[in-house]
Design an enzyme around this catalytic site. Structure first.
Site, PDB file in Angstrom:
ATOM      1  N   HIS A 247       0.717  -1.162   0.212  1.00 55.57           N
ATOM      2  CA  HIS A 247      -0.178   0.050  -0.111  1.00 55.57           C
ATOM      3  C   HIS A 247       0.988   1.251   0.015  1.00 55.57           C
ATOM      4  O   HIS A 247       0.777   2.176  -0.600  1.00 55.57           O
ATOM      5  CB  HIS A 247      -0.885   0.182   1.206  1.00 55.57           C
ATOM      6  N   GLU A 248       1.873   1.447   0.867  1.00 53.03           N
ATOM      7  CA  GLU A 248       2.624   2.577   0.986  1.00 53.03           C
ATOM      8  C   GLU A 248       3.484   2.864  -0.170  1.00 53.03           C
ATOM      9  O   GLU A 248       3.731   4.005  -0.592  1.00 53.03           O
ATOM     10  CB  GLU A 248       3.505   2.573   2.370  1.00 53.03           C
ATOM     11  N   HIS A 251       1.724   4.309  -3.256  1.00 56.61           N
ATOM     12  CA  HIS A 251       1.738   5.702  -3.324  1.00 56.61           C
ATOM     13  C   HIS A 251       2.833   6.496  -4.027  1.00 56.61           C
ATOM     14  O   HIS A 251       2.553   7.394  -4.694  1.00 56.61           O
ATOM     15  CB  HIS A 251       1.700   6.500  -1.822  1.00 56.61           C
ATOM     16  N   TYR A 262      -4.393  14.728  -3.346  1.00 54.32           N
ATOM     17  CA  TYR A 262      -4.873  14.181  -2.068  1.00 54.32           C
ATOM     18  C   TYR A 262      -6.004  14.762  -1.084  1.00 54.32           C
ATOM     19  O   TYR A 262      -5.792  15.478  -0.151  1.00 54.32           O
ATOM     20  CB  TYR A 262      -3.587  13.909  -1.111  1.00 54.32           C
ATOM     21  N   GLU A 271      -5.954   6.702  -2.292  1.00 55.43           N
ATOM     22  CA  GLU A 271      -5.744   5.629  -1.103  1.00 55.43           C
ATOM     23  C   GLU A 271      -6.281   4.279  -1.800  1.00 55.43           C
ATOM     24  O   GLU A 271      -5.723   3.250  -1.439  1.00 55.43           O
ATOM     25  CB  GLU A 271      -6.561   6.066  -0.178  1.00 55.43           C
ATOM     26  N   ASP A 343     -12.951  16.754   7.270  1.00 52.89           N
ATOM     27  CA  ASP A 343     -12.055  15.706   8.118  1.00 52.89           C
ATOM     28  C   ASP A 343     -11.324  15.071   7.089  1.00 52.89           C
ATOM     29  O   ASP A 343     -11.688  14.397   5.866  1.00 52.89           O
ATOM     30  CB  ASP A 343     -12.780  15.113   9.005  1.00 52.89           C
ATOM     31  N   HIS A 349      -9.393   8.337   3.512  1.00 52.19           N
ATOM     32  CA  HIS A 349      -9.135   7.056   4.052  1.00 52.19           C
ATOM     33  C   HIS A 349     -10.677   6.424   4.169  1.00 52.19           C
ATOM     34  O   HIS A 349     -10.981   5.208   3.858  1.00 52.19           O
ATOM     35  CB  HIS A 349      -8.559   7.152   5.375  1.00 52.19           C
TER      36      HIS A 349
END
Length: 431
Positions: A247-248, A251, A262, A271, A343, A349
């Protein structure tokens, strides 16, 4: 969760989960305060992350000031020198490092001449040799550092522990970070013929043991490396979760294919892409087909005793956990539940669960391994040049349908369109 200074980063543990921990009366005050600190630091990095992706949508090769951007894909001299001189690195890797070290010095010489910093006649042979090669190395190098529980990001990467070609160490976290980064790299190379995370054999640097009891993992694009905490009360084992690492690092791949702002729906797609490729990497490592996989992201991150199965579920968003100390997983699985919010960068996310469910739908409908058809469609979508920086769910869906038709005909397009329709992402109809 340690307090620290940091740049623009993507966290694996979402802010809504940290917020739930901070607000739950079932948690002790020190735990709640730690979560609030982590939330505050997360908010402080939003501007830099948005600036990062804005810069990526400007003409390639230039930064905001109009100067030539720093070329980050070349392995730094000091790391190559270490590998070339290290006696416990295998001979093949050592020879490659020596070759690439010579090459990078030629590249630097060419750059200096272009800037008028070197005499042309003295470097003519070097430049002629450099002109015949590209400004990339032919091998991807991994390096794992020990942050030694330092919580200051300015001190990263830390102490070098293991580099490409070295044998395993006694530190399990170091070995997991090294091996799982290798799984990610082999996935992109073997399945999509993509070299490292930038398609130019960019080195992959990781730091383990970041902070004291730090319950998160992240990719920092400003310093171009992975960072792992050791976890504590609720979350742990970040280096052992290949889907987390996939996942990371994805990016970073997104930065080099279709940079997505983003924020809002484009941020949720950012995401989502990381989740989709992270889950494919996990399924490949575990040799699972789409219909027999669990589709859980971060399933091995939860400590025993937590009422939940993972950080997220792509198969059933909103069902990953339900714990009085965490709250209930808030991810919606259908676009009817999408609401504008300030938020978490507009819910990046939170609302990634909607396209996640669509990808699950398509993968299961196609059958076989998820990367064979659905994954290939999503990959070609990201490489298409048709994904705008502020892409909406509908725009992204339309491109995936077009790519499905190109790759697998009308039947493929029908499968992908239905996958999106079933989560409420549909084209608007006009009378």
């Amino acid at each position: 969760m340690a307090t620290r200074n940091h740049h623009n980063v993507c966290y694996m543990v979402p802010p809504y989960l940290l917020n739930a921990i901070a607000e739950s009366s079932n948690n002790e005050d020190p735990i709640r305060e730690s979560a609030r600190n982590a939330l505050s630091l997360h908010k402080s990095c939003i501007g830099k992350r948005e600036k990062r992706f804005t810069a990526l949508t400007t003409p390639r090769g230039f930064n905001a000031a109009g100067n030539i951007a720093q070329h980050r894909s070349i392995v730094p001299d000091h790391m190559l020198q270490h590998i070339a001189d290290c006696q416990d690195v295998d001979s093949t890797t050592r020879d490659c490092a020596k070759r690439d070290l010579e090459h990078i010095r030629n590249v630097h010489a060419k750059y200096q001449q272009a800037q008028g910093l070197r005499d042309e006649s003295s470097d003519q042979k070097t430049l002629e040799a450099t002109d015949k090669s590209s400004e990339t190395t032919e091998k991807t190098y991994r390096a794992v550092y020990d942050a030694q529980n330092d919580e200051k990001e300015a001190n990263l990467p830390g102490k070098l522990v293991r580099v490409e070609g070295q044998a395993a160490t006694k530190d399990e976290s170091v070995n997991e970070a090294y091996d799982n980064a290798g799984h990610v790299l082999s996935f992109y190379a073997d399945i999509f013929n993509w070299k490292s995370i930038d398609n130019k054999n960019m080195h992959v640097v990781s730091s383990v043991h970041f902070g004291k009891n730090y319950e998160n993992a992240f990719w920092d694009p400003e310093i171009a490396q992975m960072v792992y905490g050791d976890g504590h009360t609720f979350l742990t084992n970040f280096t052992g979760c290949v889907d987390v690492i996939g996942h990371e690092l994805t990016h970073a791949v997104t930065e080099h294919t279709s940079p997505l702002d983003y924020n809002g729906q484009s941020g949720a797609l950012n995401e989502h892409v990381s989740d989709a490729f992270g889950i494919m990497i996990k399924q490949r490592v575990e040799n699972e087909t789409a219909d027999n996989a669990d589709w859980l992201i971060g399933e091995n991150c939860l400590m025993p005793g937590v009422k939940g199965v993972a950080l997220r579920s792509m198969k059933a968003p909103g069902t990953a956990y339900d714990d009085p100390r965490f709250g209930k997983d808030p991810q919606p699985a259908h676009f009817k539940d999408y609401k504008m919010t300030q938020d978490d960068n507009g819910g990046v996310h939170l609302y990634s669960g909607i396209p996640n469910k669509a990808f699950y739908n398509a993968s299961v409908a196609f059958g076989g391994y998820s990367w064979e058809k659905a994954g290939k469609i999503w990959w070609e979508t990201m490489k298409s040049g048709q994904i705008p920086a502020k892409c909406t769910f509908v725009q992204f869906a339309d491109v995936t349908v077009d790519k499905a038709e190109e790759l697998f005909g009308d039947s493929g397009a029908t499968i992908v369109r239905k996958a999106w329709d079933d989560v409420g992402v549909t084209r608007k109809s006009f009378p």
